[in-house]
Write an enzyme that holds these catalytic residues in place. Structure first.
Site, PDB file in Angstrom:
ATOM      1  N   THR A  33       0.836  -1.200   0.000  1.00 21.96           N
ATOM      2  CA  THR A  33       0.000   0.000   0.000  1.00 21.96           C
ATOM      3  C   THR A  33       0.877   1.258   0.000  1.00 21.96           C
ATOM      4  OG1 THR A  33      -1.731  -1.152   1.206  1.00 21.96           O
ATOM      5  CG2 THR A  33      -1.801   1.255   1.240  1.00 21.96           C
ATOM      6  N   GLN A 108      -3.021  -5.328  -8.574  1.00 18.36           N
ATOM      7  CA  GLN A 108      -3.927  -5.806  -7.536  1.00 18.36           C
ATOM      8  C   GLN A 108      -5.141  -4.879  -7.467  1.00 18.36           C
ATOM      9  OE1 GLN A 108      -3.426  -5.507  -3.151  1.00 18.36           O
ATOM     10  NE2 GLN A 108      -3.280  -7.746  -3.212  1.00 18.36           N
ATOM     11  N   TYR A 190     -10.415  -6.561   3.745  1.00 24.76           N
ATOM     12  CA  TYR A 190     -11.038  -5.579   2.869  1.00 24.76           C
ATOM     13  C   TYR A 190     -12.350  -6.214   2.392  1.00 24.76           C
ATOM     14  CZ  TYR A 190      -6.669  -3.180   3.479  1.00 24.76           C
ATOM     15  OH  TYR A 190      -5.601  -2.552   4.058  1.00 24.76           O
ATOM     16  N   ARG A 237      -5.556 -12.996  -4.093  1.00 20.32           N
ATOM     17  CA  ARG A 237      -4.795 -13.033  -2.840  1.00 20.32           C
ATOM     18  C   ARG A 237      -5.722 -13.342  -1.670  1.00 20.32           C
ATOM     19  NH1 ARG A 237      -0.728  -9.000   0.514  1.00 20.32           N
ATOM     20  NH2 ARG A 237       1.028 -10.441   0.413  1.00 20.32           N
ATOM     21  N   ARG A 344       8.482  -5.837   2.056  1.00 18.16           N
ATOM     22  CA  ARG A 344       9.247  -4.852   2.820  1.00 18.16           C
ATOM     23  C   ARG A 344      10.665  -4.671   2.278  1.00 18.16           C
ATOM     24  NH1 ARG A 344       5.684  -7.566   5.870  1.00 18.16           N
ATOM     25  NH2 ARG A 344       4.589  -6.555   7.588  1.00 18.16           N
TER      26      ARG A 344
END
Length: 404
Positions: A33, A108, A190, A237, A344
């Site tokens: 994000t 995505q 979500y 996902r 990350r």
């Protein structure tokens, strides 16, 4: 300090066919994000450089930051969208740049539900909606009440609109922007995940109650995208063990993740056996906490996912947090259909594929820069042997001005 192992002789650096595309390695950039878009949700040159840098000398798969399929999907300031022609064309520039480097890219597709910002929605004239009118914490409720945009349940008509918005987003991504794949975001609480999870879905209509009903919307979205762009261009996902944003997780007193999610994986596998196999299923491992650096414990076995789903499996979740990459090596070598996703460390190592292949030290990421809006901590990381440009360096400031 002992250097990390070189992974060039593992399955991670063997080619693999995903859908109709052959990747040169089995490393994916997991969706992260970000808020580097314009105020009207259009991708920027900052983003183009970010993805282009990570595509260079790579050949694997980049998955974009989660992207709104419409304004009704929920809004975060400066998040990305794939709804208008302008938005799709801006993404096309990024896709073309990535392809020019010989790397593939997926978008995505995102729908927020109760995870949206009620205040931002109000400013754009959009209602705050979820499967059921259940806030996941007091802070989101406070924002909604103060914004005079309190949470309510989707009507059946609005549920059907979710499907249409995902479908149009996929068409825009594949046929206008030129993405290789679209990935349905059905993870981390979500909208689609909220429908699946019994903790957030208390509906009594065809989209609530039983496991089959709670999974119905996700499968309807899958089928709509298969029809629109082809199964070989669609991924999904899923995060069975996540407790992020109120997810049930493995400690649920009501329903275990295997009970909730085995049906979804089984239905995806059934479609595969019937000639509509998705390009991939992207499954989040149980060990990594979303939004933090700590490895969760205990770690739950996700072997059942591999036993059900027989197609390409992307696995994500803390793989580079072990100095010897033991779990990564084990999982990627288990079979000939596994891809490892990293997020990350891909932010702070634009040449991550090269570093992993050759066993070069990784640069630690800076979480404080993940959700900022500038260039620092986004495009200021160096390749191996290069110094990252500091926030106050002349180079960083000049680059930020040129890319803003």
């Amino acid at each position: 300090m002992t250097p990390p192992p070189a992974l060039k002789d593992t399955n991670l650096f063997k080619p693999i066919k995903v859908g109709s595309i052959e990747l040169q390695n089995r490393l994916a950039f997991a969706p992260t994000t970000r808020f580097r878009n314009t105020d009207d949700f259009v991708a920027t040159d900052l983003m183009k450089k970010h993805y282009e840098d990570r595509a260079e000398n790579n050949g694997g798969l980049l998955i974009t930051e989660a992207t709104f399929v419409s304004p009704q999907a929920g809004l975060y300031p400066n998040g990305p969208m794939i709804h208008t022609k302008k938005q799709a064309e801006a993404w096309k520039e990024i896709v073309d740049a990535v392809h020019a480097k010989g790397t593939s890219i997926a978008m995505q597709l995102w729908h927020l539900g109760r995870a949206a910002n009620a205040k931002t929605l109000k400013e754009h004239g959009v209602p705050y909606l979820a499967p059921s009118a259940e806030y996941y914490d007091e802070d989101t409720k406070k924002v909604a009440v103060e914004s005079n945009n309190e949470l309510r349940a989707f009507t059946l008509k609005e549920v059907k609109q979710i499907i249409e918005d995902f479908k149009q987003g996929a068409i825009n991504a594949i046929k206008v922007s030129g993405f290789d794949f679209v990935e349905i975001h059905a993870a981390h609480m979500y909208t689609l995940s909220q429908f699946i999870d019994i903790a957030s879905n208390h509906r009594t209509d065809d989209y609530g109650g039983s496991i089959e009903n709670r999974t119905k919307l996700t499968l309807e979205v899958v089928d709509a995208l298969i029809d629109a762009v082809g199964a070989d261009k669609v991924g999904i996902r899923i995060s069975p063990y996540s407790t992020f944003q109120g997810g049930s997780g493995a400690d649920s007193k009501v329903m275990h993740p295997i009970a909730q999610y085995a049906y979804l994986y089984s239905e995806l596998e059934r479609r595969g056996r019937e000639g509509k196999r998705l390009a991939y299923v992207h499954s989040v491992e149980s060990r990594m906490a979303v939004g933090g650096d700590a490895i969760n414990g205990p770690e739950y076995s996700t072997e059942w996912v591999r036993q059900i789903w027989k197609g390409i499996l992307i696995r994500a979740g803390g793989y580079l947090h072990q100095p010897n990459y033991e779990t990564l090596i084990n999982d990627v070598n288990l079979d000939d259909r596994t891809i490892i996703a990293v997020s990350r460390y891909y932010t702070s190592n634009p040449d991550l594929a090269h570093r992993l292949k050759e066993g070069l030290e990784l640069t630690k990421y800076d979480r404080n820069t993940f959700y900022s809006k500038g260039n620092y901590g986004y495009n200021t990381w160096g390749k191996y042997g290069e110094d990252a440009k500091g926030k106050d360096s002349v180079e960083a400031k000049l680059e930020a001005l040129s890319l803003s």
